[in-house]
Enzyme design. Structure first.
Site, PDB file in Angstrom:
ATOM      1  N   SER A 181       0.798  -1.224   0.000  1.00 12.04           N
ATOM      2  CA  SER A 181       0.000   0.000   0.000  1.00 12.04           C
ATOM      3  C   SER A 181       0.829   1.271   0.000  1.00 12.04           C
ATOM      4  O   SER A 181       0.398   2.281  -0.541  1.00 12.04           O
ATOM      5  CB  SER A 181      -0.955  -0.011   1.194  1.00 12.04           C
ATOM      6  OG  SER A 181      -0.254  -0.225   2.399  1.00 12.04           O
ATOM      7  N   HIS A 209      -5.335  -2.962  -3.111  1.00 10.76           N
ATOM      8  CA  HIS A 209      -4.950  -1.948  -4.105  1.00 10.76           C
ATOM      9  C   HIS A 209      -4.944  -2.487  -5.529  1.00 10.76           C
ATOM     10  O   HIS A 209      -4.622  -1.750  -6.460  1.00 10.76           O
ATOM     11  CB  HIS A 209      -3.573  -1.369  -3.759  1.00 10.76           C
ATOM     12  CG  HIS A 209      -3.604  -0.623  -2.470  1.00 10.76           C
ATOM     13  ND1 HIS A 209      -4.065   0.676  -2.364  1.00 10.76           N
ATOM     14  CD2 HIS A 209      -3.283  -1.013  -1.218  1.00 10.76           C
ATOM     15  CE1 HIS A 209      -4.018   1.052  -1.107  1.00 10.76           C
ATOM     16  NE2 HIS A 209      -3.553   0.052  -0.383  1.00 10.76           N
ATOM     17  N   LYS A 240     -11.704   1.363  -2.335  1.00 10.28           N
ATOM     18  CA  LYS A 240     -10.611   2.002  -3.072  1.00 10.28           C
ATOM     19  C   LYS A 240     -11.004   2.140  -4.551  1.00 10.28           C
ATOM     20  O   LYS A 240     -11.779   3.015  -4.879  1.00 10.28           O
ATOM     21  CB  LYS A 240      -9.319   1.238  -2.816  1.00 10.28           C
ATOM     22  CG  LYS A 240      -8.903   1.460  -1.350  1.00 10.28           C
ATOM     23  CD  LYS A 240      -7.739   0.675  -0.846  1.00 10.28           C
ATOM     24  CE  LYS A 240      -7.504   1.061   0.623  1.00 10.28           C
ATOM     25  NZ  LYS A 240      -6.620   0.134   1.317  1.00 10.28           N
TER      26      LYS A 240
HETATM   27  C1  PLP Z   1      -6.748   0.007   2.780  1.00 16.76           C
HETATM   28  C2  PLP Z   1      -6.209  -1.348   3.039  1.00 16.76           C
HETATM   29  C3  PLP Z   1      -6.919  -2.259   3.805  1.00 16.76           C
HETATM   30  C4  PLP Z   1      -8.161  -1.880   4.526  1.00 16.76           C
HETATM   31  O1  PLP Z   1      -9.246  -1.764   3.649  1.00 16.76           O
HETATM   32  P1  PLP Z   1     -10.452  -0.819   4.040  1.00 16.76           P
HETATM   33  O2  PLP Z   1     -11.576  -1.316   3.220  1.00 16.76           O
HETATM   34  O3  PLP Z   1     -10.036   0.571   3.720  1.00 16.76           O
HETATM   35  O4  PLP Z   1     -10.681  -1.012   5.506  1.00 16.76           O
HETATM   36  C5  PLP Z   1      -6.421  -3.538   3.918  1.00 16.76           C
HETATM   37  N1  PLP Z   1      -5.274  -3.894   3.326  1.00 16.76           N
HETATM   38  C6  PLP Z   1      -4.553  -3.040   2.596  1.00 16.76           C
HETATM   39  C7  PLP Z   1      -3.286  -3.490   1.957  1.00 16.76           C
HETATM   40  C8  PLP Z   1      -4.984  -1.730   2.448  1.00 16.76           C
HETATM   41  O5  PLP Z   1      -4.248  -0.861   1.767  1.00 16.76           O
END
Ligand code: PLP
Length: 395
Positions: A181, A209, A240
């Site tokens: 991330s 991602h 996302k």
């Molecule tokens: C953002 C993220 C999460 C969490 O997801 P949300 O739906 O925003 O809670 C989990 N793993 C990774 C690698 C992330 O970047």
């Protein structure tokens, strides 16, 4: 302010964070999450959201929310195991399973919920969980919550992973981000799956991602690397690239059935609002029918990476929408973030503990809806930064 008993440490803790450049504050946005936003009253280029496909304010999603709210109401009223599973949830799960080409899928309220719930459901105190050192905080928290022995291996280091897999345990689980991330690089899933097969380990891949962005149909790195049948459980978020909120896991039906029974962050929480689920279904349709969005966000990222390289920065070569601009020191990072903001470019600084000490950075991310000229404006502003030492720190 009234002094409340036992709380004097709080002001000291905040002051400590201030002094080391680690205090975080909210910046307020007074517009939708578009390529250009109104931030603290000024129009700025948004270059740090995870809205990779530009769907967060798509009219089709807005209309889906409105229609579903009129049709199904707002609240889901309880856990789906208690007050019933509303139609929107089941329908989206079937579509997500088809999208991921797995037998079944299960919605969670966020990726954070999914990771903590799934890891703790798959392993326990007699087991080992093997985790890349740069995995997301929600994976780290899931490992802690599981009380399994955690073997943290060096970033992408398959030799260290293998050493951990050799240790005896009742069950073994390898867990990794597919796209990391904060660094935007990609995990070597085929090598990880080979090792897992050799040592009888389950594999969990966090596609937060990559879902909607990578792979021939946008299903993620599991699709890109062709390892679908070798991965026990994939996690994807709806918050996302899909521009909504919530998350899901996908895998064989027996895995999903187990999680439905034992993942505490699924069982013991109110289900997602049906209108958000309907919006995610509309987003999935756009992923399927407008594949050019994936190409646009990746082309924008490639333009940004190439420009940064011309400016002397070292950036990971992997083709993802995440482009870190390494700086190192947190105070310097936030100073550069502010300088860019003054020029109308919003790239948030990322500091420890989100990233390891000494690796504070600006984390730039692209959207399908950025114009190439937007990326060039950002590069021009970055070129004008007063940043002593940045080049040498950009390793
Ligand atoms: C953002 C993220 C999460 C969490 O997801 P949300 O739906 O925003 O809670 C989990 N793993 C990774 C690698 C992330 O970047």
């Amino acid at each position: 302010m009234t002094e409340q008993p036992g709380t004097d440490w709080i002001a000291a803790e905040l002051a400590r964070r201030d002094a080391s450049g680690l205090r975080r504050r909210l910046r307020s946005i007074d517009s939708p999450q578009d390529p250009w936003v109104t931030l603290d009253g000024r129009r700025v280029l948004m270059l740090c959201s995870n809205n990779y496909l530009g769907l967060a304010n798509h009219p089709g999603l807005v209309e889906a929310v409105a229609a579903a709210a009129r049709d199904a109401g707002v609240g889901a009223a309880a856990s789906r195991l208690i007050s019933g599973s509303m139609r929107a949830h089941g329908e989206l799960e079937e579509r997500l399973a088809a999208f991921k080409n797995t037998e079944a899928a299960l919605l969670f309220n966020s990726g954070y919920h999914a990771n903590v719930g799934v890891i703790a459901a798959l392993v326990g105190p007699e087991d080992t969980v093997l985790s890349d050192e740069l995995n997301h905080a929600s994976i780290i928290d899931g490992c802690r919550l599981s009380r399994a022995r955690a073997q943290v291996y060096r970033h992408l280091d398959l030799d260290q992973l293998e050493a951990g897999l050799r240790l005896p345990a009742r069950r073994k689980l390898v867990v990794t981000d597919s796209v990391f991330s904060m660094d935007g690089d990609i995990a070597p899933l085929p090598g990880i799956c080979d090792l897992a097969a050799r040592y009888g380990a389950m594999v969990m891949v966090d596609e937060a991602h990559a879902t909607g962005v990578l792979g021939a149909t946008g299903a993620g790195v599991v699709e890109l690397h062709g390892v679908r049948d070798r991965v026990t459980v994939q996690m994807g978020t709806l918050g996302k690239a899909l521009g909504c909120f919530g998350a899901f896991v996908a895998g064989q039906r027996q895995v999903i059935d187990l999680l439905l029974n034992t993942a505490r962050s699924f069982v013991y929480t109110t289900a997602l609002p049906p209108a958000i689920v309907a919006a995610a279904a509309a987003a999935l349709t756009l992923v399927e029918t407008e594949p050019e969005r994936r190409g646009q966000t990746l082309a924008n990222a490639a333009r940004l990476r190439a420009g940064l390289q011309r400016l002397g920065y070292v950036v990971p070569a992997d083709e993802t929408p995440i482009v870190p601009v390494m700086i190192g020191d947190p105070v310097e990072t936030m100073s550069q973030c502010d300088q860019l903001l003054a020029e109308g470019i919003f790239v948030q600084g990322i500091r420890p503990p989100t990233v390891p000490a000494g690796t504070a950075r600006l984390r730039a991310t692209t959207m399908a809806t950025h114009e190439p000229g937007d990326i060039d404006s950002a590069l021009n502003a970055i070129a004008r930064l007063r940043c002593p030492g940045t080049m040498s720190a950009s390793a």
